[in-house]
Design an enzyme around this catalytic site. Structure first.
Site, mmCIF file in Angstrom:
data_model
loop_
_atom_site.group_PDB
_atom_site.id
_atom_site.type_symbol
_atom_site.label_atom_id
_atom_site.label_comp_id
_atom_site.label_asym_id
_atom_site.label_seq_id
_atom_site.Cartn_x
_atom_site.Cartn_y
_atom_site.Cartn_z
ATOM 1 N N GLU A 35 -9.756 -1.779 4.913
ATOM 2 C CA GLU A 35 -10.368 -1.489 6.207
ATOM 3 C C GLU A 35 -11.686 -2.259 6.355
ATOM 4 O O GLU A 35 -12.326 -2.608 5.357
ATOM 5 C CB GLU A 35 -10.652 0.018 6.322
ATOM 6 C CG GLU A 35 -9.413 0.903 6.257
ATOM 7 C CD GLU A 35 -8.614 0.930 7.572
ATOM 8 O OE1 GLU A 35 -8.704 -0.030 8.364
ATOM 9 O OE2 GLU A 35 -7.873 1.911 7.772
ATOM 10 N N HIS A 54 -7.537 -4.816 9.801
ATOM 11 C CA HIS A 54 -7.239 -4.524 8.401
ATOM 12 C C HIS A 54 -5.991 -5.272 7.945
ATOM 13 O O HIS A 54 -5.112 -5.605 8.738
ATOM 14 C CB HIS A 54 -7.149 -3.007 8.112
ATOM 15 C CG HIS A 54 -5.953 -2.300 8.653
ATOM 16 N ND1 HIS A 54 -6.028 -1.053 9.224
ATOM 17 C CD2 HIS A 54 -4.639 -2.641 8.705
ATOM 18 C CE1 HIS A 54 -4.816 -0.668 9.594
ATOM 19 N NE2 HIS A 54 -3.955 -1.614 9.286
ATOM 20 N N ASP A 100 0.824 -1.200 0.000
ATOM 21 C CA ASP A 100 0.000 0.000 0.000
ATOM 22 C C ASP A 100 0.866 1.262 0.000
ATOM 23 O O ASP A 100 2.096 1.194 0.181
ATOM 24 C CB ASP A 100 -0.957 0.017 1.207
ATOM 25 C CG ASP A 100 -0.325 -0.556 2.474
ATOM 26 O OD1 ASP A 100 0.908 -0.470 2.610
ATOM 27 O OD2 ASP A 100 -1.060 -1.073 3.313
ATOM 28 N N ASN A 160 -7.723 -3.182 14.076
ATOM 29 C CA ASN A 160 -9.122 -3.324 13.676
ATOM 30 C C ASN A 160 -9.313 -4.452 12.654
ATOM 31 O O ASN A 160 -10.372 -4.599 12.075
ATOM 32 C CB ASN A 160 -9.663 -2.002 13.111
ATOM 33 C CG ASN A 160 -8.990 -1.596 11.799
ATOM 34 O OD1 ASN A 160 -8.086 -2.284 11.304
ATOM 35 N ND2 ASN A 160 -9.422 -0.484 11.220
HETATM 36 C C1 F6R Z 1 1.463 -1.639 6.168
HETATM 37 C C2 F6R Z 1 0.131 -2.230 6.188
HETATM 38 C C3 F6R Z 1 -0.689 -2.319 7.426
HETATM 39 C C4 F6R Z 1 0.102 -2.706 8.678
HETATM 40 C C5 F6R Z 1 -0.823 -2.699 9.890
HETATM 41 C C6 F6R Z 1 -0.087 -3.054 11.154
HETATM 42 O O1 F6R Z 1 2.006 -1.705 4.878
HETATM 43 O O2 F6R Z 1 -0.315 -2.634 5.174
HETATM 44 O O3 F6R Z 1 -1.715 -3.265 7.222
HETATM 45 O O4 F6R Z 1 0.653 -3.986 8.500
HETATM 46 O O5 F6R Z 1 -1.405 -1.444 10.024
HETATM 47 O O6 F6R Z 1 0.808 -2.034 11.458
HETATM 48 P P1 F6R Z 1 1.912 -2.250 12.586
HETATM 49 O O7 F6R Z 1 2.775 -3.357 12.117
HETATM 50 O O8 F6R Z 1 2.667 -0.947 12.630
HETATM 51 O O9 F6R Z 1 1.182 -2.585 13.834
#
Ligand code: F6R
Length: 247
Positions: free
Chosen positions: A142, A137, A66, A135
């Site tokens: 989302e 995702h 992303d 959450n």
């Molecule tokens: C990042 C991404 C997100 C993260 C998720 C967890 O490229 O796609 O899905 O993997 O928000 O973030 P952290 O690892 O910082 O808890």
């Protein structure tokens, strides 16, 4: 889903790095990469092995999950910049082999389509590394009433923007409101999926991902539909899993 539980985050990273290193040594050429804090222990371990010698990424192309909409690639928090700083620059993957959705394209819809076409041409992705949002995702898919299959523009959940505000000097107003994200269909096409989750904050979404219904209300639950998903969890993140699902 295969569940692997380790005492500490760093041990999760080392074990997950084994899978990626083996895959690359056996000819994997396409890696799907996540940013955020979860994969950092994996990247550190892969960098260590590369520096020690023997692990080369010369033939690898990397595809980011992303990218924020509106942050130029040189912005310190753009994922294109972050992945170079945290991983690809340190293991010799040239920047023209590191791909990400173009979050500053004039035609965002076209940029999303072009990114999918790029993955289709080079793919399927051999190993897709994931984190999970508190959450539920995955990428920036989302929770909602429906999920997009392909790369698409997303509106970030307020909770996601709050979670990421620390990287923007704690100022949520600086966190972009939108992103481009691979869709769950793109992610599920990868041959092997590796997800890292650590810490108490992830325990509930990990429980729902493993034991709950498959629903767009928890995008991570769609990973139940994939035949080769490996979850690397520390004890805190695994704390709500039923004993039956523990190795
Ligand atoms: C990042 C991404 C997100 C993260 C998720 C967890 O490229 O796609 O899905 O993997 O928000 O973030 P952290 O690892 O910082 O808890």
């Amino acid at each position: 889903m295969e569940v692997v539980i380790r005492q500490h985050e760093q041990q999760c990273g080392v074990t997950a790095a084994d899978i990626i290193a083996d895959a690359v040594a056996c000819g994997a050429t396409t890696l799907g990469l996540a940013t955020g804090s979860s994969p950092l222990s994996v990247y550190r371990e892969l960098i260590r092995r590369h520096r020690k010698g023997g692990l080369t990424f010369a033939d690898v192309q990397a595809f980011l999950l992303d990218e924020y909409v509106g942050l130029p690639p040189g912005h310190p928090q753009s994922y294109a910049h972050v992945i170079r700083a945290e991983f690809t620059d340190h293991v010799g993957i040239a920047s023209d082999r590191v791909h990400s959705p173009d979050g500053i394209a004039e035609d965002i819809f076209g940029a999303a389509q072009a990114y999918d076409a790029l993955i289709t041409d080079a793919g399927p992705i051999d190993v897709q590394l994931l984190g999970i949002g508190a959450n539920g995702h995955i990428g920036f898919n989302e929770p909602g009433d429906e999920l997009a299959s392909r790369t698409h523009r997303v509106k970030l959940a307020d909770s996601t923007r709050r979670d990421n505000a620390g990287l923007f000097a704690g100022d949520i107003s600086k966190v972009p409101r939108e992103a481009l994200s691979m869709g769950m269909g793109t992610i599920l096409k990868a041959a092997t999926v590796i997800l890292i989750a650590t810490g108490e904050r992830k325990a509930q979404c990990v429980e729902q991902m493993v034991h709950g219904a498959v629903t767009p209300r928890l995008p991570a639950s769609f990973l139940q539909l994939h035949r080769d998903v490996e979850l690397y969890l520390d004890h805190s993140a695994a704390s709500r899993l039923s004993p039956r699902s523990r190795p």
